[in-house]
Design a protein around this motif. Structure first.
Motif, PDB file in Angstrom:
ATOM      1  N   LEU A   1       0.828  -1.199   0.000  1.00  7.86           N
ATOM      2  CA  LEU A   1       0.000   0.000   0.000  1.00  7.86           C
ATOM      3  C   LEU A   1       0.866   1.253   0.000  1.00  7.86           C
ATOM      4  CD1 LEU A   1      -2.701  -1.040   2.631  1.00  7.86           C
ATOM      5  CD2 LEU A   1      -2.796  -1.254   0.138  1.00  7.86           C
ATOM      6  N   SER A   2       0.465   2.214  -0.810  1.00 13.62           N
ATOM      7  CA  SER A   2       1.161   3.492  -0.837  1.00 13.62           C
ATOM      8  C   SER A   2       0.688   4.365   0.321  1.00 13.62           C
ATOM      9  CB  SER A   2       0.880   4.209  -2.159  1.00 13.62           C
ATOM     10  OG  SER A   2      -0.481   4.638  -2.193  1.00 13.62           O
ATOM     11  N   LEU A   3       1.441   5.416   0.565  1.00 10.21           N
ATOM     12  CA  LEU A   3       1.043   6.355   1.617  1.00 10.21           C
ATOM     13  C   LEU A   3      -0.302   7.004   1.280  1.00 10.21           C
ATOM     14  CD1 LEU A   3       1.845   7.719   4.276  1.00 10.21           C
ATOM     15  CD2 LEU A   3       3.039   9.453   2.939  1.00 10.21           C
ATOM     16  N   ASP A   4      -0.525   7.299   0.008  1.00  7.27           N
ATOM     17  CA  ASP A   4      -1.807   7.881  -0.386  1.00  7.27           C
ATOM     18  C   ASP A   4      -2.961   6.924  -0.096  1.00  7.27           C
ATOM     19  OD1 ASP A   4      -0.642  10.222  -1.234  1.00  7.27           O
ATOM     20  OD2 ASP A   4      -0.531   9.618  -3.341  1.00  7.27           O
ATOM     21  N   GLN A   5      -2.777   5.647  -0.349  1.00  5.45           N
ATOM     22  CA  GLN A   5      -3.821   4.665  -0.040  1.00  5.45           C
ATOM     23  C   GLN A   5      -4.061   4.572   1.463  1.00  5.45           C
ATOM     24  OE1 GLN A   5      -1.899   1.449  -2.242  1.00  5.45           O
ATOM     25  NE2 GLN A   5      -3.774   1.179  -3.446  1.00  5.45           N
ATOM     26  N   LEU A   6      -2.981   4.558   2.228  1.00  2.00           N
ATOM     27  CA  LEU A   6      -3.119   4.437   3.674  1.00  2.00           C
ATOM     28  C   LEU A   6      -3.859   5.640   4.262  1.00  2.00           C
ATOM     29  CD1 LEU A   6       0.429   3.036   4.464  1.00  2.00           C
ATOM     30  CD2 LEU A   6      -1.734   1.823   4.811  1.00  2.00           C
ATOM     31  N   ARG A   7      -3.642   6.806   3.705  1.00  2.00           N
ATOM     32  CA  ARG A   7      -4.286   8.002   4.248  1.00  2.00           C
ATOM     33  C   ARG A   7      -5.784   8.045   3.959  1.00  2.00           C
ATOM     34  NH1 ARG A   7      -0.997  10.815   7.051  1.00  2.00           N
ATOM     35  NH2 ARG A   7       1.193  11.143   6.497  1.00  2.00           N
ATOM     36  N   LEU A   8      -6.291   7.140   3.132  1.00  2.00           N
ATOM     37  CA  LEU A   8      -7.735   7.031   2.938  1.00  2.00           C
ATOM     38  C   LEU A   8      -8.408   6.290   4.085  1.00  2.00           C
ATOM     39  CD1 LEU A   8      -7.883   6.132  -0.862  1.00  2.00           C
ATOM     40  CD2 LEU A   8      -8.377   8.343   0.196  1.00  2.00           C
ATOM     41  N   ARG A   9      -7.629   5.637   4.925  1.00  3.10           N
ATOM     42  CA  ARG A   9      -8.202   4.885   6.042  1.00  3.10           C
ATOM     43  C   ARG A   9      -8.791   5.839   7.078  1.00  3.10           C
ATOM     44  NH1 ARG A   9      -4.137  -0.316   7.128  1.00  3.10           N
ATOM     45  NH2 ARG A   9      -4.730  -1.390   5.179  1.00  3.10           N
ATOM     46  N   THR A  10      -9.825   5.358   7.758  1.00  2.06           N
ATOM     47  CA  THR A  10     -10.499   6.181   8.767  1.00  2.06           C
ATOM     48  C   THR A  10     -10.293   5.659  10.181  1.00  2.06           C
ATOM     49  OG1 THR A  10     -12.563   4.943   8.472  1.00  2.06           O
ATOM     50  CG2 THR A  10     -12.259   6.913   7.103  1.00  2.06           C
ATOM     51  N   SER A  11      -9.360   4.744  10.371  1.00  4.05           N
ATOM     52  CA  SER A  11      -9.085   4.207  11.698  1.00  4.05           C
ATOM     53  C   SER A  11      -8.264   5.204  12.509  1.00  4.05           C
ATOM     54  CB  SER A  11      -8.335   2.878  11.595  1.00  4.05           C
ATOM     55  OG  SER A  11      -7.063   3.082  11.004  1.00  4.05           O
ATOM     56  N   VAL A  12      -8.143   4.925  13.801  1.00  2.00           N
ATOM     57  CA  VAL A  12      -7.506   5.858  14.724  1.00  2.00           C
ATOM     58  C   VAL A  12      -6.059   6.145  14.338  1.00  2.00           C
ATOM     59  CG1 VAL A  12      -6.775   4.066  16.379  1.00  2.00           C
ATOM     60  CG2 VAL A  12      -7.173   6.396  17.175  1.00  2.00           C
ATOM     61  N   LYS A  13      -5.356   5.165  13.772  1.00  6.98           N
ATOM     62  CA  LYS A  13      -3.957   5.381  13.413  1.00  6.98           C
ATOM     63  C   LYS A  13      -3.810   6.518  12.411  1.00  6.98           C
ATOM     64  CE  LYS A  13       0.208   3.153  11.637  1.00  6.98           C
ATOM     65  NZ  LYS A  13       0.841   1.912  11.134  1.00  6.98           N
TER      66      LYS A  13
ATOM     67  N   ASN B   1      -4.284  -8.109  11.584  1.00  8.23           N
ATOM     68  CA  ASN B   1      -4.772  -6.735  11.539  1.00  8.23           C
ATOM     69  C   ASN B   1      -6.295  -6.672  11.533  1.00  8.23           C
ATOM     70  OD1 ASN B   1      -3.762  -4.024  11.601  1.00  8.23           O
ATOM     71  ND2 ASN B   1      -4.551  -3.725   9.533  1.00  8.23           N
ATOM     72  N   LEU B   2      -6.908  -7.284  12.534  1.00 11.37           N
ATOM     73  CA  LEU B   2      -8.360  -7.402  12.599  1.00 11.37           C
ATOM     74  C   LEU B   2      -8.960  -6.689  13.812  1.00 11.37           C
ATOM     75  CD1 LEU B   2      -8.655 -11.199  11.686  1.00 11.37           C
ATOM     76  CD2 LEU B   2      -8.833  -9.229  10.152  1.00 11.37           C
ATOM     77  N   ALA B   3      -8.290  -5.646  14.298  1.00 11.98           N
ATOM     78  CA  ALA B   3      -8.786  -4.974  15.511  1.00 11.98           C
ATOM     79  C   ALA B   3     -10.206  -4.461  15.344  1.00 11.98           C
ATOM     80  CB  ALA B   3      -7.845  -3.826  15.890  1.00 11.98           C
ATOM     81  N   GLY B   4     -10.580  -4.063  14.128  1.00  9.09           N
ATOM     82  CA  GLY B   4     -11.915  -3.547  13.905  1.00  9.09           C
ATOM     83  C   GLY B   4     -12.973  -4.615  13.726  1.00  9.09           C
ATOM     84  N   LEU B   5     -12.563  -5.881  13.714  1.00  4.70           N
ATOM     85  CA  LEU B   5     -13.488  -7.011  13.604  1.00  4.70           C
ATOM     86  C   LEU B   5     -13.382  -7.797  14.911  1.00  4.70           C
ATOM     87  CD1 LEU B   5     -12.743  -7.962   9.904  1.00  4.70           C
ATOM     88  CD2 LEU B   5     -14.925  -7.129  10.792  1.00  4.70           C
ATOM     89  N   LYS B   6     -14.146  -7.381  15.900  1.00  4.77           N
ATOM     90  CA  LYS B   6     -13.963  -7.807  17.282  1.00  4.77           C
ATOM     91  C   LYS B   6     -14.288  -9.281  17.502  1.00  4.77           C
ATOM     92  CE  LYS B   6     -13.092  -3.803  19.426  1.00  4.77           C
ATOM     93  NZ  LYS B   6     -11.919  -3.569  20.266  1.00  4.77           N
ATOM     94  N   ALA B   7     -13.342  -9.987  18.106  1.00  6.50           N
ATOM     95  CA  ALA B   7     -13.555 -11.372  18.544  1.00  6.50           C
ATOM     96  C   ALA B   7     -12.274 -11.880  19.187  1.00  6.50           C
ATOM     97  CB  ALA B   7     -13.943 -12.280  17.382  1.00  6.50           C
ATOM     98  N   ALA B   8     -12.408 -12.634  20.273  1.00  5.86           N
ATOM     99  CA  ALA B   8     -11.268 -13.259  20.934  1.00  5.86           C
ATOM    100  C   ALA B   8     -11.748 -14.523  21.639  1.00  5.86           C
ATOM    101  CB  ALA B   8     -10.611 -12.294  21.927  1.00  5.86           C
ATOM    102  N   ILE B   9     -10.788 -15.292  22.111  1.00  9.88           N
ATOM    103  CA  ILE B   9     -11.082 -16.574  22.770  1.00  9.88           C
ATOM    104  C   ILE B   9     -10.420 -16.593  24.146  1.00  9.88           C
ATOM    105  CG2 ILE B   9     -10.727 -19.065  22.704  1.00  9.88           C
ATOM    106  CD1 ILE B   9     -12.610 -18.411  20.577  1.00  9.88           C
TER     107      ILE B   9
ATOM    108  N   MET C   1      -1.442  -2.514  11.566  1.00  4.68           N
ATOM    109  CA  MET C   1      -0.490  -2.791  10.497  1.00  4.68           C
ATOM    110  C   MET C   1      -0.906  -2.086   9.207  1.00  4.68           C
ATOM    111  SD  MET C   1       0.926  -6.680  10.815  1.00  4.68           S
ATOM    112  CE  MET C   1      -0.602  -7.613  10.627  1.00  4.68           C
ATOM    113  N   ASP C   2       0.082  -1.652   8.455  1.00  4.45           N
ATOM    114  CA  ASP C   2      -0.156  -1.006   7.164  1.00  4.45           C
ATOM    115  C   ASP C   2      -0.152  -2.062   6.059  1.00  4.45           C
ATOM    116  OD1 ASP C   2      -0.211   1.351   8.554  1.00  4.45           O
ATOM    117  OD2 ASP C   2       1.813   1.961   7.995  1.00  4.45           O
ATOM    118  N   VAL C   3      -1.162  -2.893   6.058  1.00  3.32           N
ATOM    119  CA  VAL C   3      -1.258  -4.010   5.117  1.00  3.32           C
ATOM    120  C   VAL C   3      -2.677  -4.081   4.557  1.00  3.32           C
ATOM    121  CG1 VAL C   3       0.536  -5.440   6.174  1.00  3.32           C
ATOM    122  CG2 VAL C   3      -1.817  -5.568   7.038  1.00  3.32           C
ATOM    123  N   PRO C   4      -2.832  -4.625   3.350  1.00  3.04           N
ATOM    124  CA  PRO C   4      -4.172  -4.976   2.896  1.00  3.04           C
ATOM    125  C   PRO C   4      -4.645  -6.203   3.649  1.00  3.04           C
ATOM    126  CG  PRO C   4      -2.560  -5.712   1.303  1.00  3.04           C
ATOM    127  CD  PRO C   4      -1.798  -4.964   2.362  1.00  3.04           C
ATOM    128  N   LEU C   5      -5.933  -6.393   3.698  1.00  2.00           N
ATOM    129  CA  LEU C   5      -6.474  -7.572   4.365  1.00  2.00           C
ATOM    130  C   LEU C   5      -6.041  -8.830   3.625  1.00  2.00           C
ATOM    131  CD1 LEU C   5      -8.334  -7.892   6.834  1.00  2.00           C
ATOM    132  CD2 LEU C   5     -10.266  -8.045   5.260  1.00  2.00           C
TER     133      LEU C   5
END
Length: 440
Positions: free
Chosen positions: A66-78, A293-301, A94-98
């Motif tokens: 991902l480029s910096l321009d792509q990453l800056r389209l994200r709306t997460s807290v980072k 990188n699934l912090a926005g998709l809540k689930a744990a065990i 993480m700065d990764v695609p899913l």
């Protein structure tokens, strides 16, 4: 990376927050109302998914996709906490695609309208199989698990089983700031057992903390971070067995945050706490959140040792209503089908650890840094620099790099910063350049 990377941030004193973000909770409030980009989330998802190799090759480094321009389209807290001239290497995203397998599982569910309540044991079964393959551990019994909203909320529920109001919880500082925040909100009292100079468990300090924690006949718990955040220390089997023995001798219940378990450096083995002798009464919290990188998709065990099964059975059933159904689908797909993608990330992180060490030796030799055995976080000792207790404030104001302040991590954190390595080598290189310029 776009050519605008360097020019976007001269080390001047343009408008900046009055002070650096000190915790996840406070970060969510800052700059949270910036308008969204006009590119729709659906279209962006399509673009990014189709930019991935069609064979999902393990050799492709997701950290460079991902480029910096792509990453800056994200709306997460980072990406929405600081202005665009700041490089955000702070919060653990993480700065990764899913991973393609995860994206497909989620989008298939959405196409079906499968967005109801979670059911079944697929997540726990996938985690058990992952543990067998990855850690050679077949002791994760599905019948001794429970789904929880996320790791920290799961820790809160487990601490309620083991302790009462006013009881003590031992932590190894410096440590993940929410350990302090959640424990204190729960009306428990933190007892610190500082790590040793080698950033490993200091057993003399731990025993002293256990002794203080149980004084007066109170119940006590030990909240262990494994691998450790922020230092990246991966505890050995012998260390974990010694923890179990010491905890048993003082009647302290062990609760382990193992959210970073899949993220270890090449040549390092992660050891699940519940796999060591004497850990039968312990409880672990695990998740695919950090590794995929699934912090926005809540689930744990929550995973109980054999002697803690009855304790886990006392967890109120309504706790299992908190996880997201889509989160469980995503985490299950990651654990079942995402190992190749994870291996590619781990290879990229190995490179980034070496790169950061080389860059610091060249440009900031006064900063002490040892590449960590686990996590994608770098713990930087800046005490030899004239930056005071909070170097992160200086690097933000003068260098336009957002790092996590070491003061948030409790005793031992002053003079340190935590840097997130889960990004491209180009961004790490630019960040170190800016940090060096901040000292001029």
């Amino acid at each position: 990376m776009p050519s605008s990377l360097s020019s976007a941030a001269s080390a001047d004193s343009r408008a900046t927050p009055a002070s650096p973000t000190r915790s996840m909770a406070r970060a969510r409030n800052a700059h949270s109302h910036r308008p969204r980009d006009t590119l729709s989330a659906v279209r962006l998802s399509f673009v990014l998914m189709n930019s991935l190799p069609s064979d999902a090759s393990d050799e492709a480094n997701p950290l460079r996709r991902l480029s910096l321009d792509q990453l800056r389209l994200r709306t997460s807290v980072k990406w929405r906490t600081y202005p665009d001239d700041v490089l955000p290497l702070w919060v653990a995203e993480m700065d990764v695609p899913l991973a393609e397998q995860v994206a497909r599982a989620v989008t298939d569910a959405i196409a079906l309208g499968d967005t109801g309540y979670p059911a079944g044991n697929a997540y726990a079964e996938a985690l058990a199989e992952f543990a067998r393959k990855r850690w050679d551990w077949d002791g994760l019994a599905v019948e001794r698990t429970a789904i929880v909203p996320d790791v920290m909320l799961g820790i809160v529920e487990v601490l309620k089983l083991f302790t009462g109001p006013g009881d003590r919880v031992v932590v190894n500082c410096p440590v993940y700031p929410p350990f302090y925040q959640f424990v204190e909100h729960l009306d428990r009292r933190i007892v610190e057992a500082p790590l040793g100079e080698d950033q490993r468990i200091d057993f003399a300090a731990l025993e002293d903390a256990f002794r203080r924690a149980v004084s007066g006949g109170r119940r006590a718990a030990y909240l262990l971070c494994s691998p450790h955040n922020p230092t990246g220390t991966v505890h050995t089997a012998d260390e974990l067995a010694a923890v179990a023995a010491l905890a048993d001798s003082y009647g302290v219940r062990v609760v382990v945050d193992e959210i970073h378990a899949p993220i270890v450096a090449s040549g390092t083995a992660f050891v699940p706490y519940l796999s060591v002798p004497g850990a039968e009464s312990g409880m672990s919290l695990m998740s695919a959140s950090k590794a995929w990188n699934l912090a926005g998709l809540k689930a744990a065990i929550a995973v109980a040792g054999p002697a803690a099964a009855d304790d886990l059975a006392r967890m109120p059933p309504e706790v299992s209503h908190g996880p997201s159904h889509l989160g469980i689908i995503a985490h299950t797909a990651a654990l079942r089908d995402g190992s190749g993608w994870l291996d590619a990330v781990l290879t990229g992180l190995d490179h980034n650890r070496r790169l950061l060490a080389d860059l610091l030796r060249e440009h900031l030799p006064a900063i002490r840094y040892e590449p960590a055995q686990g996590t994608y976080l770098a713990w930087l000792d800046c005490r030899a620099l004239p930056l005071g207790d909070d170097p992160a404030a200086v690097f933000l104001e003068r260098g336009r790099v957002a790092l996590t302040s070491g003061t948030d991590f409790g005793t031992g954190g002053a003079g340190h910063v935590r840097l997130n390595l889960a990004t491209s080598p180009e961004l790490i290189t630019e960040a170190v350049r800016r940090m060096s310029a901040a000292l001029d």
